[in-house]
Enzyme design. Structure first.
Site, PDB file in Angstrom:
ATOM      1  N   CYS A  48       0.564  -0.958  -0.124  1.00  0.00           N
ATOM      2  CA  CYS A  48       0.148   0.174   0.379  1.00  0.00           C
ATOM      3  C   CYS A  48       0.871   1.237   0.068  1.00  0.00           C
ATOM      4  O   CYS A  48       1.775   1.224   0.832  1.00  0.00           O
ATOM      5  CB  CYS A  48      -0.522   0.340   1.763  1.00  0.00           C
ATOM      6  SG  CYS A  48      -2.025   1.553   1.723  1.00  0.00           S
ATOM      7  N   CYS A  89       0.245   3.312   3.382  1.00  0.00           N
ATOM      8  CA  CYS A  89       1.084   2.722   5.218  1.00  0.00           C
ATOM      9  C   CYS A  89       2.536   3.448   5.434  1.00  0.00           C
ATOM     10  O   CYS A  89       3.020   3.730   4.192  1.00  0.00           O
ATOM     11  CB  CYS A  89       0.277   1.205   5.049  1.00  0.00           C
ATOM     12  SG  CYS A  89      -0.079   0.837   5.424  1.00  0.00           S
ATOM     13  N   HIS A 134      -3.630   0.251   8.155  1.00  0.00           N
ATOM     14  CA  HIS A 134      -4.538   0.110   6.836  1.00  0.00           C
ATOM     15  C   HIS A 134      -6.452  -0.526   6.621  1.00  0.00           C
ATOM     16  O   HIS A 134      -6.743  -0.042   5.889  1.00  0.00           O
ATOM     17  CB  HIS A 134      -3.473  -0.504   6.129  1.00  0.00           C
ATOM     18  CG  HIS A 134      -4.071  -1.101   4.359  1.00  0.00           C
ATOM     19  ND1 HIS A 134      -3.960   0.005   3.219  1.00  0.00           N
ATOM     20  CD2 HIS A 134      -4.547  -2.711   4.398  1.00  0.00           C
ATOM     21  CE1 HIS A 134      -4.116  -1.326   2.404  1.00  0.00           C
ATOM     22  NE2 HIS A 134      -4.672  -2.090   2.728  1.00  0.00           N
ATOM     23  N   ASN A 138     -13.347   9.930  -1.169  1.00  0.00           N
ATOM     24  CA  ASN A 138     -14.113   8.906  -2.517  1.00  0.00           C
ATOM     25  C   ASN A 138     -13.814   7.950  -1.437  1.00  0.00           C
ATOM     26  O   ASN A 138     -12.641   7.126  -1.277  1.00  0.00           O
ATOM     27  CB  ASN A 138     -13.093   8.310  -3.989  1.00  0.00           C
ATOM     28  CG  ASN A 138     -13.945  10.004  -4.237  1.00  0.00           C
ATOM     29  OD1 ASN A 138     -14.301  10.671  -4.174  1.00  0.00           O
ATOM     30  ND2 ASN A 138     -13.206   9.972  -5.410  1.00  0.00           N
ATOM     31  N   SER A 153      -9.537   3.236  -5.038  1.00  0.00           N
ATOM     32  CA  SER A 153      -9.150   2.211  -5.772  1.00  0.00           C
ATOM     33  C   SER A 153      -8.122   2.193  -4.666  1.00  0.00           C
ATOM     34  O   SER A 153      -6.987   1.545  -4.346  1.00  0.00           O
ATOM     35  CB  SER A 153      -7.584   2.955  -6.591  1.00  0.00           C
ATOM     36  OG  SER A 153      -7.049   3.529  -6.726  1.00  0.00           O
ATOM     37  N   HIS A 167      -6.856   2.533   1.880  1.00  0.00           N
ATOM     38  CA  HIS A 167      -6.422   2.973   3.278  1.00  0.00           C
ATOM     39  C   HIS A 167      -7.418   3.798   3.510  1.00  0.00           C
ATOM     40  O   HIS A 167      -7.534   4.547   2.359  1.00  0.00           O
ATOM     41  CB  HIS A 167      -4.713   3.333   3.325  1.00  0.00           C
ATOM     42  CG  HIS A 167      -4.087   3.875   4.131  1.00  0.00           C
ATOM     43  ND1 HIS A 167      -3.105   2.571   4.637  1.00  0.00           N
ATOM     44  CD2 HIS A 167      -3.607   4.242   5.342  1.00  0.00           C
ATOM     45  CE1 HIS A 167      -3.059   3.394   6.041  1.00  0.00           C
ATOM     46  NE2 HIS A 167      -3.584   5.039   5.749  1.00  0.00           N
ATOM     47  N   HIS A 193      -8.030   8.133   3.406  1.00  0.00           N
ATOM     48  CA  HIS A 193      -7.820   8.734   3.056  1.00  0.00           C
ATOM     49  C   HIS A 193      -8.464   9.410   2.076  1.00  0.00           C
ATOM     50  O   HIS A 193      -9.251   9.209   1.605  1.00  0.00           O
ATOM     51  CB  HIS A 193      -5.944   8.462   1.804  1.00  0.00           C
ATOM     52  CG  HIS A 193      -6.945   7.305   0.663  1.00  0.00           C
ATOM     53  ND1 HIS A 193      -7.062   6.905   0.406  1.00  0.00           N
ATOM     54  CD2 HIS A 193      -6.840   8.545  -0.529  1.00  0.00           C
ATOM     55  CE1 HIS A 193      -7.527   6.570  -0.355  1.00  0.00           C
ATOM     56  NE2 HIS A 193      -7.054   7.845  -1.495  1.00  0.00           N
ATOM     57  N   GLN A 197      -8.395  13.013  -0.117  1.00  0.00           N
ATOM     58  CA  GLN A 197      -7.889  14.350  -1.447  1.00  0.00           C
ATOM     59  C   GLN A 197      -7.975  15.681  -0.551  1.00  0.00           C
ATOM     60  O   GLN A 197      -9.320  16.202  -0.310  1.00  0.00           O
ATOM     61  CB  GLN A 197      -8.213  13.660  -2.446  1.00  0.00           C
ATOM     62  CG  GLN A 197      -8.040  12.882  -2.875  1.00  0.00           C
ATOM     63  CD  GLN A 197      -8.141  12.190  -4.445  1.00  0.00           C
ATOM     64  OE1 GLN A 197      -7.202  13.034  -5.088  1.00  0.00           O
ATOM     65  NE2 GLN A 197      -8.890  11.231  -4.568  1.00  0.00           N
TER      66      GLN A 197
HETATM   67  O1  LIG Z   1      -7.385  10.492  -7.697  1.00  0.00           O
HETATM   68  P1  LIG Z   1      -8.446   9.313  -7.473  1.00  0.00           P
HETATM   69  O2  LIG Z   1      -9.029   8.862  -6.086  1.00  0.00           O
HETATM   70  O3  LIG Z   1      -7.159   7.683  -7.848  1.00  0.00           O
HETATM   71  O4  LIG Z   1      -8.807   9.184  -8.411  1.00  0.00           O
HETATM   72  C1  LIG Z   1     -10.639   9.290  -7.845  1.00  0.00           C
HETATM   73  O5  LIG Z   1     -10.594  10.765  -7.218  1.00  0.00           O
HETATM   74  C2  LIG Z   1     -11.063  11.394  -8.670  1.00  0.00           C
HETATM   75  C3  LIG Z   1     -11.323  12.834  -8.055  1.00  0.00           C
HETATM   76  O6  LIG Z   1     -12.881  13.062  -7.458  1.00  0.00           O
HETATM   77  C4  LIG Z   1     -11.782  11.476  -9.632  1.00  0.00           C
HETATM   78  O7  LIG Z   1     -11.487  12.716 -10.450  1.00  0.00           O
HETATM   79  C5  LIG Z   1     -11.494   9.881 -10.484  1.00  0.00           C
HETATM   80  O8  LIG Z   1     -12.114   9.606 -11.775  1.00  0.00           O
HETATM   81  C6  LIG Z   1     -11.520   8.539  -9.642  1.00  0.00           C
HETATM   82  O9  LIG Z   1     -11.143   7.285  -9.802  1.00  0.00           O
END
Ligand SMILES: O=P(O)(O)O[C@H]1O[C@H](CO)[C@@H](O)[C@H](O)[C@H]1O
Ligand SMILES: O=P(O)(O)O[C@H]1O[C@H](CO)[C@@H](O)[C@H](O)[C@H]1O
Lengths: 385, 385
Positions: B52, B55, B121, B188, B196, B199, B201, B203
Site C-alpha cells: 500500500c 501505509c 490500513h 471517495n 482504488s 487505506h 484517506h 484528497q
Molecule cells: O484520484 P483517485 O482517487 O485515484 O481518483 C478518483 O477520484 C478523482 C477525484 O474525485 C476522480 O477524478 C477519479 O475519476 C476517481 O477515480
C-alpha cells in the site's frame, strides 16, 4: 493554433449550452488504475428469451402480453416514475416563515413509455444496419407528434395523422389526457449504466414540468439567439466544428457528430443538426435517414473502440411539447451520448468526489478522444471474429 | 401537515442552495431489480499492507518514502489533476468569429494533496472513535489556514502559526507559490465510488479557479443574504430542520446532520453548522469536537444501515481562500455526503439516462431515508459480530 498547447496543460473549458465549466487534465492519463473494474459484457444471448419482459409474445410484470411485433413496440412503463393521475398537492402560501421559504415542492404528473428497438433479444443499435434503425426514429417521431400542443408552432410542421396517431403493429400510443410540457427520449445501455435488461430498448418520460437540463439549455439557446441577431448556438457550433474537423467523428449532409469542446465523459459525443431543426417533427425523410446513419456510425465505433458492447446513456434534446414561440424557435434538435468507459472494456471513469463536490473533470482531451473514434469506423468487430 | 401527502405522489423539490430541482417518485420503490450489483465490500484486510502506497514507512509511486506517521499524513498527489506550474495559455481575443465565441478555455493551476486519516490500513472513519477523528479535522484546518489570502477577513480568525504552519509529524504543507482561489477537501470511499485504495484517506484539490459547485452555491448564498436582510440560508435551514425533526439523523450543539429536503442520492446527507461559521478557521475547540462526533455518527450509521462498509463521496464547502468580503461573509461551513447505495449492500441507485439528460430523480423520500438512518445508531455492526 494556440489551442495545441491545451494538449499538455491543465485547463478549464466552457460549455456555452449549459453555461458551465469542465476541468481538463490531459497529463493525468498516466495514472495507474487498481480500483473497481466493470465485468466485460456478455454477448452470448439467445435471439428470443422466454423470461424477457420485452421479447415479442412474452408476458410483462403486471400481466399484459406483448404483441408479436416485428420492428419496434411501445408500451406504458409498468413502473413509471411519474403517474398520469394522483392526489393534488398545494404548496402552502409564502407566509414569510422559514418553512414556506426553504421547503418548496410542486406536484408533477406525466407518462412514461418503454420502446423496444427490435424484436431480437440479442442485438443492440450497434448491430443494426441504418435502415433497421429507421422504425425507431419513426416511432419516436410519432410519439412526440402525438403529444405536441395543437396550438404550438410545431404542430404546423407535424404531418397530419389519422385520427389516432398511427404506429407500427401493437404499439399503444394513446392521446395524452392533458398537455404535458416536455418529452425526454433516452436509452440506458449496458449494466454499467443501470440497464437491467439487455433487450434493445429505450425510454420516454413525459412530464408536466420542464426538467432541469433542457431548461438550462433552452435558457442559453434563447440568450444566444437574442444576442446574436437570431442565430442559433448549436447551428453555429455544428458549422464551426465541421470546418475545424479535429473534434469530428462522423458527419453527413444533415448532422455533425463529434466529441464536443466541453465534453465531460471521456468519449462523450453530440449529434447536432446542421440546419435549424427544432424537433423530430422538423426532420424530412433525408434527415431521418441521415440520423439513422449517424446513430449506426456512433454505436458501431463505440463498440469497436474497446471491442466490447459499449455502455452509455443517450438522449434527445428538442423543443418542449408546449411553450412560448421564443422557446420553440430557439430549440435545436440534438442528441447527447454519455459513455462511462475510459481505458478499456473494464476500466471506467468515475465522476465522484471532486466532480460531485466541485467540478466535472476529464483526463484525455476531446480532440484525442475524437481521433480514436474517427479511426475505428468500419465493420463491427464482432462480425469480423 | 400538507407535506404528508408527498409520501405518495410524484413531485419535484426545490434546492435553494443550487437553485435546481429533483424529481421524487416515492411509489417507485416497488420496482424489481435485476441489473448490475456491487460486490459486497471486503473487510478482511491487514492493519499494515506492504504494497500500500499510503501505509507508514512504505514507498510511493515516484519513489518517495512515507514517514512512520502515527495519526494523519499529508503529501502532494503523485498524479495531481492540476499542476503548480505549466506553460501559459492565452485565450485568443474575441474577434467576432465563431471560434472565439464558442471554443473558450482558460488555464488552471493548483496543487493536489492526499491526506491519510489513520496509519492503520484496515480502518475507515466508521471504525474510528470521535477523538481519533480530531487529528483529521486539525490537519484539514492547518492546510486550509496555510492557503488563506493574508488580506482576507478570514485570516484574522486563523490562529497565528509558527513560521511554517505546524502539522503532525512528517506532513508536507509548504506555503503555496501563489494565492489559490478555492480548496476542495473530499473523500471517495469504496470501490463503487472510484476509490482504488482501501487505506483510509481523502484528497484536497486547490485551484486558481472557483469550481462550478461552490460557485453556484455561493451565488445563492449571496442572493439569500441580500434578500433576507443579512440572514444566512444554511443557518436558517439548520434551525428549521432542527425544529421540524423529520429529516434529522443526528445533531449536537454545533451541527445539524440529516437528509436534506432536496437530497438526490437515496441516503444523501448534509452537515450544517448551526451558527454562522464561514470556514474551518471559524471552528473553536468545541465545534471541532462536535464535528468529529457528527462524522463518527454518520459514517457508523451508514455502515450499520446495510451492514456493509458503505461507499460514499463526501466533501466540505466553505469560504474561498480569497474573495470579496461579501463572498467570505456569505459562505457557510457545511459538508455533503453522497452515497450510491439504494436497497442493500449490493444494489445501488444509478443516476443515468433521465437523470443525466433531464433531471435528478430519487425513489424513497428524504423523510423515509432519515428515519432509517436515525434508527440505526449505536455500536458498529462489525463490532457486535
Ligand atoms: O484520484 P483517485 O482517487 O485515484 O481518483 C478518483 O477520484 C478523482 C477525484 O474525485 C476522480 O477524478 C477519479 O475519476 C476517481 O477515480
Ligand atoms: O427504469 P430502469 O431502466 O429500470 O432504471 C434505470 O433508468 C432510470 C432512468 O434513467 C433510472 O432512474 C434508474 O436509476 C436506472 O436504474
Amino acid at each position: 493554433m494556440p489551442e495545441a498547447i491545451l494538449d499538455d496543460i491543465s485547463h478549464r473549458r466552457y460549455n456555452p449550452l449549459r453555461a458551465s465549466w469542465v476541468l481538463v487534465s490531459p497529463h493525468r492519463t498516466k495514472r495507474p488504475w487498481q480500483g473497481q473494474q466493470e465485468a466485460a459484457s456478455r454477448i452470448e444471448l439467445p435471439s428470443h428469451d422466454p423470461t424477457c419482459y420485452l421479447c415479442p409474445g412474452n408476458k410483462r410484470a403486471q400481466g399484459d402480453v406483448n404483441p408479436k411485433y416485428d420492428s419496434t413496440f411501445v408500451f406504458v412503463n409498468d413502473y413509471s416514475a411519474v403517474k398520469e393521475q394522483q392526489e393534488e398537492y398545494k404548496q402552502p402560501d409564502q407566509d414569510g416563515s422559514l418553512a414556506t421559504r426553504l421547503l418548496r415542492a410542486e406536484s408533477t404528473t406525466g407518462k412514461c413509455y418503454v420502446i423496444t428497438f427490435s424484436p431480437e433479444h440479442n442485438v443492440t443499435l450497434a448491430d443494426m444496419p441504418a435502415p433497421t434503425i429507421m422504425p425507431v426514429i419513426d416511432t419516436w417521431t410519432k410519439i412526440y407528434t402525438s403529444h405536441i400542443d395543437p396550438h404550438s408552432p410545431l404542430s404546423r410542421a407535424a404531418k397530419p395523422t389519422t385520427s389516432s396517431p398511427s404506429a407500427p403493429n401493437g404499439n399503444i400510443i394513446e392521446q395524452p389526457r392533458q398537455q404535458y410540457r416536455y418529452m425526454q427520449i433516452f436509452e440506458n445501455k449496458g449494466s454499467a449504466m443501470g440497464c437491467s435488461n439487455p433487450h434493445p430498448h429505450g425510454q420516454i418520460w413525459t412530464t408536466t414540468s420542464l426538467p432541469e437540463e433542457p431548461e438550462v439549455e433552452l435558457d442559453n439557446l434563447k440568450k444566444y439567439r437574442r444576442e446574436q441577431g437570431g442565430c442559433n448556438l448549436l447551428e453555429d457550433y455544428a458549422k464551426l466544428e465541421s470546418e475545424k474537423g479535429d473534434r469530428t467523428v462522423f458527419e453527413n449532409s444533415s448532422f455533425w457528430a463529434g466529441v464536443p469542446w466541453w465534453g465531460t465523459w471521456p468519449f462523450e459525443m453530440m449529434v447536432v443538426a446542421k440546419e435549424h431543426k427544432r424537433a423530430l417533427v422538423d426532420l424530412n425523410q433525408q434527415n431521418k435517414e441521415d440520423l439513422a446513419e449517424v446513430m449506426a456510425e456512433i454505436t458501431r465505433r463505440y463498440d469497436n473502440l474497446f471491442e466490447t458492447s459499449f455502455p452509455y446513456s443517450m438522449g434527445i434534446h428538442q423543443a418542449p411539447l408546449t411553450g412560448t414561440d421564443e422557446e420553440i424557435e430557439a430549440s435545436h434538435f440534438h442528441m447527447h451520448f454519455y459513455p462511462p468507459l475510459l481505458r478499456s472494456a473494464t476500466v471506467r471513469k468515475f465522476l465522484v468526489g471532486y466532480e460531485m463536490m466541485a467540478e466535472p473533470q476529464r483526463d484525455i482531451t476531446p480532440e484525442q478522444a475524437a481521433k480514436r473514434l474517427r479511426d475505428c469506423g468500419g465493420e463491427l468487430y464482432r462480425r469480423k471474429l
